[in-house]
Design a protein around this motif. Structure first.
Motif, mmCIF file in Angstrom:
data_model
loop_
_atom_site.group_PDB
_atom_site.id
_atom_site.type_symbol
_atom_site.label_atom_id
_atom_site.label_comp_id
_atom_site.label_asym_id
_atom_site.label_seq_id
_atom_site.Cartn_x
_atom_site.Cartn_y
_atom_site.Cartn_z
ATOM 1 N N GLN A 1 15.291 -4.652 6.606
ATOM 2 C CA GLN A 1 14.859 -5.918 7.430
ATOM 3 C C GLN A 1 13.814 -4.539 7.631
ATOM 4 N N ASN A 2 14.075 -3.204 8.672
ATOM 5 C CA ASN A 2 13.401 -2.418 8.395
ATOM 6 C C ASN A 2 11.966 -2.018 8.190
ATOM 7 N N LEU A 3 11.960 -2.298 6.485
ATOM 8 C CA LEU A 3 11.175 -1.396 5.624
ATOM 9 C C LEU A 3 10.180 -2.341 5.941
ATOM 10 N N LEU A 4 9.899 -3.848 6.390
ATOM 11 C CA LEU A 4 8.428 -4.669 6.607
ATOM 12 C C LEU A 4 8.270 -4.884 7.852
ATOM 13 N N VAL A 5 8.981 -4.080 9.032
ATOM 14 C CA VAL A 5 9.124 -3.435 10.474
ATOM 15 C C VAL A 5 7.659 -2.379 10.342
ATOM 16 N N PHE A 6 8.392 -1.542 9.530
ATOM 17 C CA PHE A 6 7.527 -0.024 9.271
ATOM 18 C C PHE A 6 6.530 0.192 8.891
ATOM 19 N N ARG A 7 6.060 -1.439 7.539
ATOM 20 C CA ARG A 7 5.188 -1.729 6.646
ATOM 21 C C ARG A 7 3.663 -2.466 7.779
ATOM 22 N N PHE A 8 4.685 -3.349 8.228
ATOM 23 C CA PHE A 8 3.826 -4.761 9.132
ATOM 24 C C PHE A 8 3.387 -4.659 10.638
ATOM 25 N N ALA A 9 4.242 -3.917 11.060
ATOM 26 C CA ALA A 9 4.289 -3.929 12.658
ATOM 27 C C ALA A 9 3.590 -2.370 12.788
ATOM 28 N N ASN A 10 3.283 -1.348 11.901
ATOM 29 C CA ASN A 10 2.891 -0.105 12.231
ATOM 30 C C ASN A 10 0.786 -0.228 11.435
ATOM 31 N N GLY A 11 0.159 0.515 11.896
ATOM 32 C CA GLY A 11 -1.063 0.038 11.600
ATOM 33 C C GLY A 11 -1.348 1.318 9.990
ATOM 34 N N ILE A 12 -0.490 2.105 10.393
ATOM 35 C CA ILE A 12 -1.125 3.413 10.217
ATOM 36 C C ILE A 12 -0.567 3.728 8.571
ATOM 37 N N PHE A 13 0.554 3.293 8.374
ATOM 38 C CA PHE A 13 0.949 3.455 6.530
ATOM 39 C C PHE A 13 -0.451 2.352 5.869
ATOM 40 N N GLU A 14 -0.447 1.098 5.931
ATOM 41 C CA GLU A 14 -0.174 0.319 4.983
ATOM 42 C C GLU A 14 -2.199 0.871 4.438
ATOM 43 N N PRO A 15 -2.959 1.175 5.363
ATOM 44 C CA PRO A 15 -4.248 1.282 4.268
ATOM 45 C C PRO A 15 -3.613 3.243 3.582
ATOM 46 N N ILE A 16 -2.531 3.445 3.159
ATOM 47 C CA ILE A 16 -2.704 4.133 2.221
ATOM 48 C C ILE A 16 -1.536 4.078 1.276
ATOM 49 N N TRP A 17 -0.966 2.849 1.530
ATOM 50 C CA TRP A 17 0.520 1.923 0.840
ATOM 51 C C TRP A 17 -0.355 1.318 -0.687
ATOM 52 N N LYS A 18 -1.230 2.358 -1.171
ATOM 53 C CA LYS A 18 -1.463 1.943 -2.899
ATOM 54 C C LYS A 18 -1.722 2.996 -3.783
ATOM 55 N N ARG A 19 -2.011 2.538 -4.927
ATOM 56 C CA ARG A 19 -1.904 3.309 -5.974
ATOM 57 C C ARG A 19 -3.235 4.516 -5.979
ATOM 58 N N ASN A 20 -4.147 4.182 -4.507
ATOM 59 C CA ASN A 20 -5.165 5.283 -4.457
ATOM 60 C C ASN A 20 -4.376 6.498 -3.897
ATOM 61 N N TYR A 21 -2.887 6.249 -3.150
ATOM 62 C CA TYR A 21 -2.808 7.483 -2.605
ATOM 63 C C TYR A 21 -1.418 7.489 -2.797
ATOM 64 N N ILE A 22 -0.404 6.880 -3.752
ATOM 65 C CA ILE A 22 0.406 7.071 -3.735
ATOM 66 C C ILE A 22 0.614 7.344 -5.385
ATOM 67 N N ASP A 23 1.687 9.132 -5.627
ATOM 68 C CA ASP A 23 1.675 9.345 -7.100
ATOM 69 C C ASP A 23 2.904 8.345 -7.453
ATOM 70 N N HIS A 24 4.171 8.051 -6.866
ATOM 71 C CA HIS A 24 5.450 7.432 -7.347
ATOM 72 C C HIS A 24 5.677 6.940 -5.990
ATOM 73 N N VAL A 25 7.334 6.315 -6.930
ATOM 74 C CA VAL A 25 9.130 5.744 -5.743
ATOM 75 C C VAL A 25 9.347 5.922 -6.622
ATOM 76 N N GLN A 26 10.425 6.881 -6.200
ATOM 77 C CA GLN A 26 12.144 6.581 -6.479
ATOM 78 C C GLN A 26 13.108 5.559 -5.756
ATOM 79 N N ILE A 27 13.384 4.380 -6.617
ATOM 80 C CA ILE A 27 14.623 3.816 -5.180
ATOM 81 C C ILE A 27 16.464 4.673 -6.312
#
Ligand code: BG6
Length: 520
Positions: free
Chosen positions: A210-236
């Motif tokens: 649930q904190n994934l949503l809070v981390f992304r949407f209750a903070n202003g600093i991550f969302e602008p870089i949360w995209k293809r321009n800045y992220i190389d790849h994602v591992q789960i």
């Protein structure tokens, strides 16, 4: 690697507003399949934690339903489950009061007359305890009973209540492929409206998820870089050290792709990838998740890897291979490991590979999401050494530790304090859940049970999402079933899975992050 610990003062927690908790109306929770492990290990401990936290109404009842002819011993068994699996002291003053709300009703799942008797019994309990018509049916049985139970509840007029709320909770698996999932959804929706259906994926009950949503949407600093321009790849990664734990017959039919990837991992992926929902309500969140899944093109079979563990050493102990587990076919072709590469074809994510892997009997237990950012366009500083932790200028890495050791770490480069040169070494900012908020005994079901009683579907799977994910994975399952793997077992218990899983990443210059846990 150096680590900076970010702390939240525990005393701040006592400042949280009181009295805003949501408490369900008086009602009856009916658990089908109540003599199984889930009820004792997870559901009852979770319900007791809610009771301890004053989050249940004073007037409520829990009725366990199963085939066995049990009586009072059921409540006693639940009491011991709460103590053993809920971390509860057996002399807890609230325990006896809670247990007094529990009763048992023996029932043959396929006998309509038993449902008529159940209805009567529930009405009687409600009358005695002053409970209204609200009912929550929880299906914790083997999946082959789901459709029959639903049909019988409908036939007895138990699926709706005048002036009351009736809902049904369904445990996974929701089908075993696209066709069976569609059929189950049709059968359920023939009796219950979709707004009454709560499909549980216990991953969504985890605080860190649930904190994934809070981390992304209750903070202003991550969302602008949360995209293809800045992220190389994602591992789960969902790595377990456990084997099949006596669930051989179940696992033989499931395998890692069905058991964990198609549901839990796709939920994690959707929360990493979704667009900001317009509000935190069921419709907005579920709509955005669905859009992510719908944007995933068919996964080429070449981008998938399956594995099965042989004997090996896990946590310093010798363990048998999968084919030697209890009630497993000695020539089984079931995969205990699955890895794949997928893409999300939308404006945010086009071109960013997502790598998923799940396995049993892996080297370490760790569920993690790691987001690797791109390197700066020009590196103007030198490597500090030829070997050791400072030998490389590493890209920024955001690691979300879902479990264990719950937390979030951000790796970045820092100047090494030496006057002779500008040398860079990776360090971490690390948020640790336990240090910040204390240890939690919650198992994830607390939140989900409470939400189901309150009628909040935000953290539950919708039929469209379930079917979209089956549509993605059914062709892979079919292709795997059509070709018996010749090389099984292909990884040792206690390793990071089959070597061929590394090839999924190699050609793009990546590698699996195998030092899971805190960034090192
Ligand atoms: C269940 C699977 O859904 O999730 C299990 O059936 C698996 O095989 C479990 O072990 C993992 O859940 P958790 O909460 O332990 O990560």
């Amino acid at each position: 690697m150096a680590t900076m610990q970010m702390t939240v003062r525990p005393e701040d927690l006592s400042q949280l507003p009181k009295g805003t908790e949501r408490i369900p109306d008086p009602g009856i929770l009916v658990i089908f399949g109540a003599s199984g492990d889930l009820t004792k290990r997870k559901l009852l401990p979770a319900l007791f934690h809610l009771w301890q936290g004053n989050l249940l109404p004073q007037r409520f009842a829990i009725v366990g339903v199963a085939r066995r002819p049990l009586g009072d011993e059921f409540a006693a068994d639940m009491r011991s489950g709460i103590v053993e699996f809920g971390g509860v002291d057996s002399s807890d003053p609230k325990l006896d009061g809670f247990i007094s709300h529990i009763s048992y009703f023996p029932l043959n799942f396929d006998d309509p007359s038993h449902y008529a008797a159940l209805k009567k019994a529930l009405d009687q309990i409600a009358a005695e305890k002053g409970i209204g018509p609200d009912r929550l049916f929880y299906l914790a049985t083997a999946p082959e009973f789901f459709a029959g139970i639903v049909e019988n509840l409908g036939a007895q007029g138990m699926a709706q209540a005048e002036n009351g709320r009736v809902a049904i909770v369904i445990e996974k698996p929701f089908g075993h492929d696209l066709d069976s999932a569609r059929l189950l959804n049709q059968q359920v929706n023939a009796v219950f409206h979709e707004s009454q259906v709560f499909r549980i994926d216990h991953y969504l009950g985890k605080e860190t998820v649930q904190n994934l949503l809070v981390f992304r949407f209750a903070n202003g600093i991550f969302e602008p870089i949360w995209k293809r321009n800045y992220i190389d790849h994602v591992q789960i990664t969902v790595a377990e050290t456990l084997g099949v734990e006596g669930r051989g017959p179940f696992y033989e039919k499931a395998g890692a792709l069905r058991d964990v990837v198609q549901n839990h991992m796709m939920e994690l992926l959707s929360l990493v990838a979704l667009e900001p929902p317009s509000s935190f309500d069921a419709e907005s969140v579920r709509r955005e998740k669905l859009k992510v899944w719908q944007a995933i093109p068919a996964i080429p079979i070449l981008n998938t890897v399956r594995g099965q563990y042989g004997p090996g050493i896990v946590d310093h102990e010798h363990v048998v291979g999968y084919r030697d587990e209890d009630r497993v076919n000695p020539e089984s072709a079931t995969e205990t490991f699955a890895a794949l590469r997928l893409s999300i074809e939308n404006w945010r994510w086009a071109g960013v590979p997502f790598f998923l892997r799940a396995g049993k009997r892996m080297k370490k237990r760790a569920t993690e999401i790691s987001i690797q950012f791109k390197q700066p366009p020009l590196l103007i500083f030198n490597r500090m050494a030829n070997s050791g932790p400072c030998s490389e200028i590493l890209p920024n890495l955001l690691t979300i530790r879902i479990q264990p050791d719950e937390g979030i770490a951000l790796r970045f480069g820092a100047k090494v304090p030496t006057s002779s040169e500008m040398a860079v070494c990776p360090v971490n900012m690390d948020f640790d859940y336990e240090a910040a908020f204390g240890k939690s005994s919650a198992n994830g079901y607390e939140r989900l049970l409470l939400d189901a009683m309150l009628g909040d579907q935000t953290l539950f799977a919708h039929r469209d999402g379930v079917e979209t994910n089956w549509a993605l994975y059914t062709p892979i399952l079919q292709a795997w079933a059509a070709k018996v793997p010749q090389v099984f077992p292909n990884y040792f218990a206690g390793s990071w899975g089959p070597e061929c899983a590394d090839h999924l990443l190699e050609h793009s210059g990546h590698s699996w992050r195998n030092d899971l846990g805190r960034n090192t």
